[in-house]
Write an enzyme that holds these catalytic residues in place. Structure first.
Site, short mmCIF file in Angstrom:
data_model
loop_
_atom_site.label_atom_id
_atom_site.label_comp_id
_atom_site.label_asym_id
_atom_site.label_seq_id
_atom_site.Cartn_x
_atom_site.Cartn_y
_atom_site.Cartn_z
CE LYS A 53 36.88 40.65 35.78
NZ LYS A 53 36.72 39.37 35.06
CD GLN A 97 38.04 38.12 31.80
OE1 GLN A 97 38.29 38.56 32.91
NE2 GLN A 97 36.83 38.19 31.25
CG ASP A 120 35.10 34.83 38.26
OD1 ASP A 120 34.63 35.97 38.47
OD2 ASP A 120 35.90 34.58 37.35
#
Ligand code: NAP
Length: 294
Positions: A53, A97, A120
């Site tokens: 990422k 994460q 997200d």
């Protein structure tokens, strides 16, 4: 001839367009978009995902930063860190994460992120907006990335029967909402299947587009799919592979070899949906950033 829906190719093309937009903003004197990834502990797979990422951020001209915390950080301390980032105007997007260590509630942490920075797309507010068909929410990164992949390869869901296997909150359920929405990427008739679905093959064989996200490698066989269908394989499971130095490789939920001949298009694993999830994340960050300046 079966078309391979290559996520690396689609992602590269979309990221060039994103980079061009970022360059325009910089020319006008704006700071670049900024995405922060929180990483707790030392999990190898999580470190790889966060690293990918960060690289993607750099490719498009974003500032990508990783904030690392020890695995024994308390839930309260982690939430305090998130609240500090929520208040920082120079940070556009924040992701944590997953998975987190067992003593930390993923739900509490996810919901502590300001919905406007939740790139997200896991926050209740963003899921609620998606369910209501509002256009100003942040879309969940994996389903959004899949719609971008479909667009790149000219696959239009409009009027099609889409069957999804898996109803998780990060893939299957939001995917069903996106593709059934009255929106350019949507307008499909969607059937959402799960472990309690009776006679799963009855549904999968009717799918014009079959999206598979259950986490069982090789689960979907040729006899379960319709001739000429489009197959999107979200599954990524590490399976043993003694021919590799690592001792493992990634395998999707679709039995690629047997299904390939029968269908019109299919995503590989890896290099299918994976790069598009990151592209969805990057696109979300660009969109929240642009909303501040445009
Ligand atoms: P999950 O939360 O474990 O959900 C799995 C879903 O599959 C559940 O809804 C479950 O049904 C359903 N299911 C399980 N066995 C089934 C069966 N035999 N028949 C029909 N449905 C069945 O998984 P997830 O988080 O959505 O992830 C799914 C896969 O996608 C995993 O391999 C994951 O690693 C991968 N993934 C990849 C990406 C990417 O970027 N490439 C992103 C996210 C996830 P119930 O609800 O009834 O239990």
């Amino acid at each position: 001839m079966t078309l391979i829906l290559d996520g690396t190719v689609a992602a590269a093309s979309i990221r060039i367009q994103i980079a061009a937009q970022v360059a325009e903003f910089k020319k006008k004197g704006h700071r670049p978009p900024c995405l922060i990834a929180i990483l707790v502990g030392e999990d190898g797979a999580s470190m790889t995902y966060v690293g990918a990422k960060k690289i993607a951020c750099e490719e498009v001209g974003f500032t990508g930063k990783v904030r690392r915390f020890r695995a024994d950080i308390s839930e309260n301390d982690l939430i305090s860190e998130i609240q500090k980032i929520n208040l920082d105007d120079a940070i556009d997007g924040l992701i944590v994460q997953l998975p987190l260590p067992k003593h930390i509630s993923e739900e509490k942490v996810t919901q502590a992120i300001l919905p406007q920075k939740d790139v997200d797309g896991f926050h209740y507010i963003n899921m609620g907006k998606l369910a209501k068909g509002a256009s100003d929410g942040v879309k969940p990164a994996t389903p959004y990335g899949i719609t971008l992949l479909m667009k790149h390869y000219g696959i239009d869901a409009h009027g099609k029967h889409v069957v999804i296997i898996g109803r998780s909150n990060i893939v299957g359920r939001p995917m069903s909402l996106l593709l059934s929405a009255a929106a350019p990427y949507g307008n499909a008739s969607v059937t959402l299947c799960h472990s309690r679905t009776k006679d799963l093959s009855f549904f999968t064989k009717m799918a014009d587009i079959l999206i598979v996200a259950l986490g069982k490698p090789g689960f979907v066989k040729a006899e379960m799919v319709k001739e000429g269908a489009v197959i999107i394989d979200v599954g990524t499971t590490r399976v043993e592979d003694t021919s590799r130095k690592s001792g493992w490789r990634l395998k999707g939920d679709v039995d690629f070899e047997s299904v390939f001949e029968k269908v019109s298009a299919i995503t590989p694993v890896p290099k299918g949906v994976g790069p598009m999830t990151i592209t969805g994340l990057i696109m979300n960050t660009l969109e929240v950033y642009k909303a501040k300046f445009v």
